[in-house]
Design an enzyme around this catalytic site. Structure first.
Site, short mmCIF file in Angstrom:
data_model
loop_
_atom_site.label_atom_id
_atom_site.label_comp_id
_atom_site.label_asym_id
_atom_site.label_seq_id
_atom_site.Cartn_x
_atom_site.Cartn_y
_atom_site.Cartn_z
CG ASP A 215 -11.35 4.06 5.97
OD1 ASP A 215 -10.72 4.65 6.56
OD2 ASP A 215 -10.96 3.90 5.01
CE LYS B 95 -8.65 1.76 3.53
NZ LYS B 95 -9.02 3.05 3.15
NE ARG C 127 -9.09 11.54 7.90
CZ ARG C 127 -8.19 10.49 7.04
NH1 ARG C 127 -8.39 8.99 7.04
NH2 ARG C 127 -7.10 10.92 7.00
CB SER D 21 -7.63 5.68 7.26
OG SER D 21 -7.98 5.15 5.49
CG HIS E 258 -1.65 1.17 1.17
ND1 HIS E 258 -2.97 1.04 0.82
CD2 HIS E 258 -1.17 2.44 1.66
CE1 HIS E 258 -3.40 2.31 0.97
NE2 HIS E 258 -2.83 3.40 1.21
N1 URA Z 1 -5.55 6.38 2.75
C1 URA Z 1 -6.40 6.02 2.75
O1 URA Z 1 -6.65 4.86 3.02
N2 URA Z 1 -6.56 6.20 4.17
C2 URA Z 1 -5.90 7.68 4.32
O2 URA Z 1 -6.59 8.27 5.47
C3 URA Z 1 -4.90 8.49 3.86
C4 URA Z 1 -4.53 7.69 2.56
#
Ligand code: URA
Length: 425
Positions: free
Chosen positions: A161, A187, A168, A183, A82
């Protein structure tokens, strides 16, 4: 339990109890806590922080807001990557099939671009026919058949999220380390990968502008992953200048294919190989060297099968923008600055990105770079080519580049930043 008392606790710098966190995440997901209440809480968290215990419980509550996926029926170990988001960051495209070619399975749930950072799904959607939305069964099938899958996260995965991130984004509360870490990790843990490599970007084009903040974010995420049983490692990587020579959807697919064909820009190849080696080591797969898989065509074979399995026509020409505008080098000398944020905003204004989630993106739009920092340039030579279907955007895109390009006198010493700045395990 009520939202106001939870907000007041954090506003007054108190510690949120497990019961408060569980309640507020669940009630927000169900619509009982209103957006304006959650945005006040997110701002209180941004200003006053959360301790490791709170971050861990918050992440766990977001995971429990939805389903968890399970890849334990696969023959190979799973490994995912990621990135916290950057400009020209197309690494997922060559990386997923490359790691699959070396023996690990790659379940890559990806997102769309918002603001100046691009999104992997937008890039892949420039390939005619390619589908981002797969059912869980389809995802597992593509993974079984080709060793890698890149697709959108289904609605059932960490829905708290999904709602909170959108909130946000419009309330100035993205840049909070506890909220970013929870966040991303909610995931990734819900996705069920066995190993995870985080590419934490540092520099003007990233959320984290300096190394100290990036290290704190990386340590927080590695801690969350490790305690959830996911073998997690983070690389801190440079985002002061764009990765590679392209920023834009189809432009980046083209460059990724060059890497899979054994060519491509040196920085993209270096980072792809560094992340591939980390992903394989984290999954305990020690067979083939990823550099060999780029050379011998096996990574390209996996790419072709992975794209075709999701409806993509791998042989179809990629879309090209209708209009181009060349920006010449302003002087002769050494290119010492090509700022990631400036190029990212320019590409976004050309139509490669979106201002609101529901906006369409232009497949062919973006910025092509003809030199990298450290290269010698001659006044008037093409430095950038801007691409768009809508030429009225050129002026606004050129404005974004103001101050982002610097050419210093010939002979000026220039040391480029290393691509990998640090490793946190
Ligand atoms: N990527 C995400 O999935 N969440 C965040 O808060 C920032 C970047």
């Amino acid at each position: 339990m009520d939202a106001i008392s939870v907000i007041r606790t954090k506003r007054d710098r108190g510690e949120l109890s497990h019961a408060q966190i569980d309640w507020v995440i669940d009630a927000y997901t169900r619509g009982e806590v209103a957006d304006e209440q959650m945005s006040a809480l997110a701002m209180a968290i941004l200003l006053n922080g959360m301790n490791p215990g709170e971050i861990s419980r918050w992440t766990d509550a977001m995971i429990r807001s939805g389903v968890r996926m399970d890849f334990s029926s696969l023959a190979q170990p799973t490994s995912d990557k990621h990135s916290t988001g950057g400009v020209g960051d197309k690494i997922t495209l060559p990386l997923a099939p490359l790691v699959a070619a070396c023996g690990a399975a790659v379940p890559q749930l990806s997102g769309r671009g918002l603001g100046h950072t691009g999104g992997t799904l937008d890039k892949l959607e420039s390939i005619p026919g390619w589908r981002a939305l797969l059912s869980n069964e389809e995802m597992l099938q593509v993974l079984r058949d080709t060793g890698a899958v890149i697709c959108a996260a289904g609605d059932g995965l960490a829905p708290a999220d999904k709602k909170l991130y959108a909130l946000r984004d419009v309330t100035g509360t993205v840049e909070a380390i506890p909220l970013i870490a929870s966040s991303i990790m909610s995931k990734k843990i819900a996705e069920g990968t066995g190993a995870l490599v985080l590419d934490v970007k540092v520099g003007s084009g990233a959320f984290m502008k300096n190394l100290d903040d990036a290290r704190e974010l990386a340590r927080t995420m590695v801690g969350l992953g490790t305690s959830a049983g996911v073998n997690t490692v983070a690389l801190l990587t440079d985002m002061s200048t764009p990765l590679g020579l392209t920023a834009g959807n189809a432009l980046e697919v083209r460059e990724s294919i060059e890497v899979l064909a054994g060519g491509g820009p040196a920085d993209v190849v270096e980072l792809t190989l560094a992340l591939a080696r980390e992903m394989l080591a984290a999954a305990g797969v020690h067979g083939k060297d990823p550099a060999d898989a780029l050379r011998d065509g096996s990574a390209m074979d996996h790419w072709r099968r992975m794209i075709a399995a999701q409806g993509g026509d791998v042989d179809a020409p990629l879309p090209v923008a209708r209009e181009q505008h060349v920006i010449p080098a302003p002087a002769s000398g050494v290119l010492t600055t090509l700022d990631a944020y400036a190029v990212g905003v320019s590409a976004w204004r050309l139509g490669a990105g979106r201002a609101r989630k529901e906006d369409p993106v232009q497949a062919g739009a973006g910025v092509e770079m003809h030199a990298k920092p450290g290269d010698t340039v001659v006044a008037g030579q093409p430095l950038l080519t801007l691409h768009t279907d809508t030429p009225e955007r050129f002026e606004y895109a050129i404005e974004a580049l103001a101050g982002g390009i610097e050419v210093s006198p010939a002979g000026t010493a220039f040391t480029p930043n290393p691509i990998v700045l640090d490793r946190i395990a």
